[in-house]
Design a protein around this motif. Structure first.
Motif, short mmCIF file in Angstrom:
data_model
loop_
_atom_site.label_atom_id
_atom_site.label_comp_id
_atom_site.label_asym_id
_atom_site.label_seq_id
_atom_site.Cartn_x
_atom_site.Cartn_y
_atom_site.Cartn_z
N VAL A 47 0.84 -1.20 0.00
CA VAL A 47 0.00 0.00 0.00
C VAL A 47 0.87 1.25 0.00
O VAL A 47 0.59 2.23 -0.69
CB VAL A 47 -0.96 -0.01 1.20
N ARG A 48 1.97 1.21 0.76
CA ARG A 48 2.89 2.36 0.74
C ARG A 48 3.51 2.53 -0.65
O ARG A 48 3.72 3.65 -1.13
CB ARG A 48 3.98 2.17 1.79
N LEU A 49 3.80 1.40 -1.32
CA LEU A 49 4.33 1.49 -2.69
C LEU A 49 3.30 2.13 -3.62
O LEU A 49 3.65 2.95 -4.48
CB LEU A 49 4.70 0.09 -3.19
N LEU A 50 2.03 1.78 -3.45
CA LEU A 50 0.98 2.39 -4.28
C LEU A 50 0.90 3.90 -4.04
O LEU A 50 0.69 4.68 -4.98
CB LEU A 50 -0.38 1.76 -3.96
N GLU A 51 1.07 4.33 -2.79
CA GLU A 51 1.03 5.76 -2.49
C GLU A 51 2.16 6.51 -3.19
O GLU A 51 1.99 7.64 -3.66
CB GLU A 51 1.12 5.99 -0.98
N GLN A 52 3.32 5.88 -3.28
CA GLN A 52 4.52 6.57 -3.78
C GLN A 52 4.70 6.41 -5.28
O GLN A 52 5.46 7.17 -5.89
CB GLN A 52 5.76 6.02 -3.06
N SER A 53 4.05 5.44 -5.91
CA SER A 53 4.35 5.12 -7.30
C SER A 53 3.10 5.17 -8.16
O SER A 53 2.31 4.21 -8.20
CB SER A 53 4.98 3.72 -7.39
N PRO A 54 2.89 6.26 -8.91
CA PRO A 54 1.78 6.27 -9.88
C PRO A 54 1.86 5.16 -10.91
O PRO A 54 0.83 4.59 -11.28
CB PRO A 54 1.90 7.66 -10.52
#
Length: 982
Positions: free
Chosen positions: A274-281
């Motif tokens: 989920v943190r990766l989704l926040e940081q990576s469009p």
């Protein structure tokens, strides 16, 4: 949220006995697609690829058919694996690299490469997509696709095939690629496992494949083993990024897709993902596409299409109102195969029954890329293989690597982006086809989707669902046509209130709706239903619009006046009502807004039973921060069209009637002009569309040619770099050599020379291009031009030694200058041998000063040099002309004196030294003169350097031998004492 046809299907796996599983076949096959700028990327890739991976590598490029490819030669310098140009039927072997040849498409079947010649002028060539799909079908999860630098989008569809088969996909980092079109298109699919610089790709590919082989797949469900807050956060991120809410998808569907993205990113914990989704469009885009993967095909489930053909299609045309087209809606159309299959069925029915084909199919999907692909109508051979041969020949056109749907079929289908459960639906549909979408939705979303599908159907229309789907709570509105294939017929209109359908509850995580007014409470919903019933009881139709005529709300039986126009979905009221009513509404709204009071006028409601009605428009009291709204009321009169519409002020009625008549006349003239202009514009638009398609095809062909030329240019550029380096080496070699070399062409013009030539012939750089005869200085007695001309005439290579000014000596040679084996000039070789000659002169002087007779022999025993003492002795002893013992004579022959033991011994000794059987030879022999007895000593020593030869010494030892004889006889020699010592 109209997702693609089926979010997931099991990957294709090769059977256990397929060739790729046999011993000796490669463990994995790595297909590498590259185009413009790909040579540099390929070199970097293979520079870092181990040579013992057990994989086979197949390189697919866009190669020009008009130029010879140098890839085998160029790539061989960057790997110790075998680099081969692919041949038809060639088997794949581990640790080998195979290159596609020009003018061919490459596929693989049974573990062997298959070549097919490209069809000239058949449109854009997509060899990368073609091979990737073939590889995916053949190798399944052991296929690896790699996309490197290139323009265009070739490879993007192949990436999808590899991924659906369970294979691994890697792409060169687009920031590193010289041309980022192909990498970017592949990354945009959301199916890429690795995006890395090209130098890191080989090691990571090996690592990923070893991890797959060493560990079993992770258990499903990992992604949902977390709290609801993280799930809501993930769904909110996706909704904000792509406008699609996945919160009401079934958990198993979401879990499977999230697990795949976590594995691709090597993320173990869901909070970390989920943190990766926040940081990576890009990762949000990848997950969005992962959830929308569609799997569809032409005429899927042939038995179901047989039911449509025999029991549904005839009814569609029989029930179609006169002059109106048969309208079909295919939501969640994915890449369009099913929509085109429906078009083919309807076209064939029209042709068979000689009907004019009034058909319009609306195919929609939430995946914009899938919609764009479907609109192009180009499908690979593997997809078209499911179409019957007669249909394929009739409705498809062969293009490179596949087939394109014919223009007549494509014109029957309109593809558009639409979110099924969010956007307004189409209406008055004769057939709605929505297969295998509902099974991936949770019940609340299923109810909403079914309500929208039912709303879209006209009474008597057909609904075609997937084999595991049914109308559910709306079953009472449908009659079963076919139980197995889930074909239903609407027994009543599914049109309730569109507002009610669109307002069905959404997921808790969905957040607020876009600004369309406040959310209704339970009391608001109840009050809204009461309003609906009151308006219906009064026999009125009530519509609420804004100043832009956008429909915001409806009450009563709005279906009798509202229709959805063809093309893009709209809420423009003026496009949803008949033209006459639209004109009346426009005038009335303008009057109501201008005069601030209600505007009314009589109208006629069309249809099978035209009725008179009164149109009333009033402006609603404005609310703070809200645009002006208008209430449009349609009150039906009791009689048919043309009867009085009720009482009222007669003067006012006449005024309105006169104004209406004038307005109608003006509008009628305007409408006629607009219709004429519209027809002309429509014809022009069709011509422009056709021209645009042709230009697009030409542009794609030019793009393909440009890619091929980029590849050729890269190969030649590398060759030029190598030649430049070779030229630099050659120039430096000529600069530092002490040998004079002069190059002349066929016309005896000077081409190039070394600095050493300038010291002999006084040549300067400005002499390049001048004839050889123009050289003013030079060597006396050396006819350069004549000797060069003799070589050009076919003479043998000429060599001569000549003296040069300054007491120098030159060795010259004239050699042919060859190009591809043909004589193209002369090379003049000038070597200053003055030091060598000086050494020889000093050696001769030393030998001449020696009293011994010295001769130098070559390997055959021929005399090549003698000193002065040798010559004097030979002339004084029977060889005045030095014919037997001078330079050029064979000394072994001279020693053959017919039985003289000393001569034979000398001959054998000399031969033994020449043959290197003896390290040296020594002999004392008598050589008496008529007037004196003489003895000589002969010593033979080998020469120190090859070629083999010998030095022969003859020394007069007569005095020594006489002294020895006197000593032996007791006679003193001259000057010796006669008595014994005291």
């Amino acid at each position: 949220m109209g997702t693609s046809d089926a979010p997931g299907t099991p990957p294709v796996r090769p059977p256990a006995d397929d060739p790729p599983t046999r011993e000796g076949w490669p463990r994995h096959v790595v297909a590498i697609g590259a185009s413009a700028g790909g040579l540099e990327a390929l070199e970097g890739f293979f520079d870092h690829t181990p040579i013992d991976t057990g994989m086979a590598f197949v390189v697919i490029q866009h190669l020009s058919p008009d130029y010879k490819s140098l890839m085998v030669e160029l790539l061989s310098r960057h790997t110790r694996m075998r680099v081969l140009r692919a041949e038809h039927g060639m088997p794949l072997e581990p640790d080998s690299v195979y290159l596609i040849p020009p003018r061919n498409n490459l596929t693989i079947r049974g573990g062997r490469l298959q070549l097919t010649e490209q069809v000239a002028h058949s449109g854009v060539q997509l060899p990368i997509d073609l091979f990737f799909r073939s590889l995916a079908s053949e190798y399944g999860d052991r296929a690896v696709g790699v996309i490197l630098s290139g323009t265009g989008s070739d490879g993007a569809r192949g990436v999808r095939a590899v991924k659906e088969a369970g294979g691994l996909v890697a792409v060169q980092d687009e920031a590193q690629a010289r041309f980022d079109g192909m990498p970017r298109s592949a990354i945009a699919t959301g199916l890429v496992d690795l995006v890395l610089p090209v130098e890191q790709l080989p090691a990571e590919l090996v690592n990923q494949l070893e991890l797959r082989a060493a560990s079993p797949p992770p258990p499903p469900g990992r992604a949902l083993e977390t709290d609801d807050a993280l799930l809501r956060q993930m769904f909110d991120l996706l909704r904000q990024h792509a406008g699609v809410d996945f919160s009401l998808y079934k958990p198993a569907t979401v879990t499977r897709r999230v697990d795949r993205r976590m594995s691709a990113n090597r993320v173990e914990r869901f909070p970390d993902y989920v943190r990766l989704l926040e940081q990576s469009p890009p990762e949000r885009d990848a997950l969005h596409r992962e959830l929308l993967i569609g799997v569809t095909q032409f005429f899927r489930d042939p038995a179901a299409f047989e039911v449509l053909q025999t029991r549904v299609v005839p009814e569609l045309f029989a029930a179609a109102p006169a002059g109106e087209p048969v309208r079909v809606w295919a939501p969640a159309c994915s890449t369009g195969e099913e929509a085109y299959s429906l078009a083919v069925l309807l076209r064939e029915y029209c042709d068979a029954n000689q009907l004019r084909c009034h058909v319009k199919i609306f195919a929609t999907d939430v995946d914009r890329e899938a919609v764009a692909f479907a609109a192009a109508g180009v499908y690979p051979e593997a997809s078209a293989a499911r179409v019957a041969p007669d249909r394929l020949a009739r409705h498809f056109t062969a293009v490179s690597g596949g087939y394109q749907v014919s223009r007549a079929i494509r014109e029957m289908v309109v593809f558009a982006y639409q979110n099924l459960v969010k956007d307004p639906p189409f209406t008055r549909m004769s057939l709605v086809v929505c297969r295998n979408l509902l099974i991936y939705l949770q019940p609340v979303l299923q109810r909403k989707a079914l309500a929208l599908l039912a709303y879209a159907l006209r009474p008597g229309g057909f609904l075609f669902l997937g084999a595991s789907e049914n109308p559910g709570h709306l079953g009472h509105q449908f009659q079963v046509v076919d139980t197995r294939w889930k074909v239903y017929r609407a027994t009543q209109s599914g049109r309730g209130s569109l507002t009610d359908i669109l307002a069905l509850s959404r997921a808790p995580s969905a957040g607020p709706l876009p600004a369309r007014g406040p959310r209704l409470t339970g009391d608001d919903v109840l009050l809204d239903r009461v309003h609906q019933e009151l308006v219906r009881a009064l026999g009125q139709t009530c519509l609420v619009v804004d100043a832009g005529y956008r429909l915001l709300h409806s009450y009563g039986n709005a279906a009798e006046v509202l229709t959805v126009p063809p093309g893009r979905a709209t809420l423009d009221l003026l496009r949803m009502v008949p033209a006459e009513l639209a004109s009346a509404i426009r005038v009335s709204v303008l009057r109501a807004a201008k005069e601030g009071q209600e505007a009314s006028q009589p109208v006629t409601l069309g249809g099978a039973d035209p009725r008179a009605a009164l149109l009333r428009v009033r402006q609603l009291p404005p609310a703070p921060d809200q645009e002006a709204l208008f209430l449009v009321l349609l009150e039906r009169a009791g009689g048919p069209a043309g009867s009085p519409a009720g009482g009222g002020d007669a003067d006012r009625f006449r005024y309105l009637e006169g104004e209406l008549e004038r307005t109608r006349e003006n509008l009628q003239a305007t409408i006629e002009e607009l219709e004429t202009s519209n027809e002309e514009l429509q014809a022009t638009n069709e011509e422009l569309v056709a021209a645009n398609e042709e230009l697009q095809s030409t542009n794609e062909e030019l793009q393909s040619v440009n890619e091929e030329l980029q590849t050729v240019n890269a190969e030649y550029q590398q060759k030029i770099d190598e030649l430049t380096q070779l030229t630099d080496d050659y120039e430096n070699l000529l600069r530092v050599t002490d040998v004079g070399i002069l190059f002349v062409d066929e016309g005896l013009r000077i081409r190039k020379f070394t600095p050493a030539v300038s010291q002999v012939l006084h040549v300067i750089p400005e002499d390049v291009g001048r004839p050889l005869e123009h050289l003013s200085g030079g060597v006396l007695g050396l006819n350069l031009a004549g000797r060069a001309r003799a070589v050009l005439a076919g003479g043998a290579a000429d060599a001569v030694e000549v003296p040069a000014p300054g007491n120098r000596h030159l060795r010259t040679r004239f050699l042919p200058y060859l190009v591809d084996g043909r004589l193209r000039g002369v090379v003049v070789y000038l070597l200053d041998i003055t030091p060598e000659r000086q050494r020889e002169l000093r050696t001769v002087e030393i030998l001449n000063s020696h009293p011994a007779h010295v001769a130098v022999l070559d390997g055959a025993g021929t005399i090549v040099m003698v000193n002065r003492a040798w010559e004097q002795f030979a002339r004084a002893n029977g060889d005045p002309d030095l014919t037997r013992t001078g330079v050029g004579a064979n000394y072994l022959t001279a020693c053959d004196c017919g039985g003289d033991p000393a001569a034979e011994a000398a001959r054998d000794g000399i031969r033994g030294v020449l043959d290197r059987r003896l390290p040296h030879f020594y002999l004392e022999y008598p050589c008496h003169a008529p007037d004196r007895r003489r003895w000589f000593m002969m010593r033979v020593c080998p020469t120190g350097e090859p070629p083999s030869g010998a030095i022969v010494w003859h020394l007069d030892i007569t005095e020594r031998r006489e002294a020895e004889e006197r000593l032996a006889a007791g006679r003193p020699g001259p000057g010796e004492p006669t008595g014994a010592p005291e």
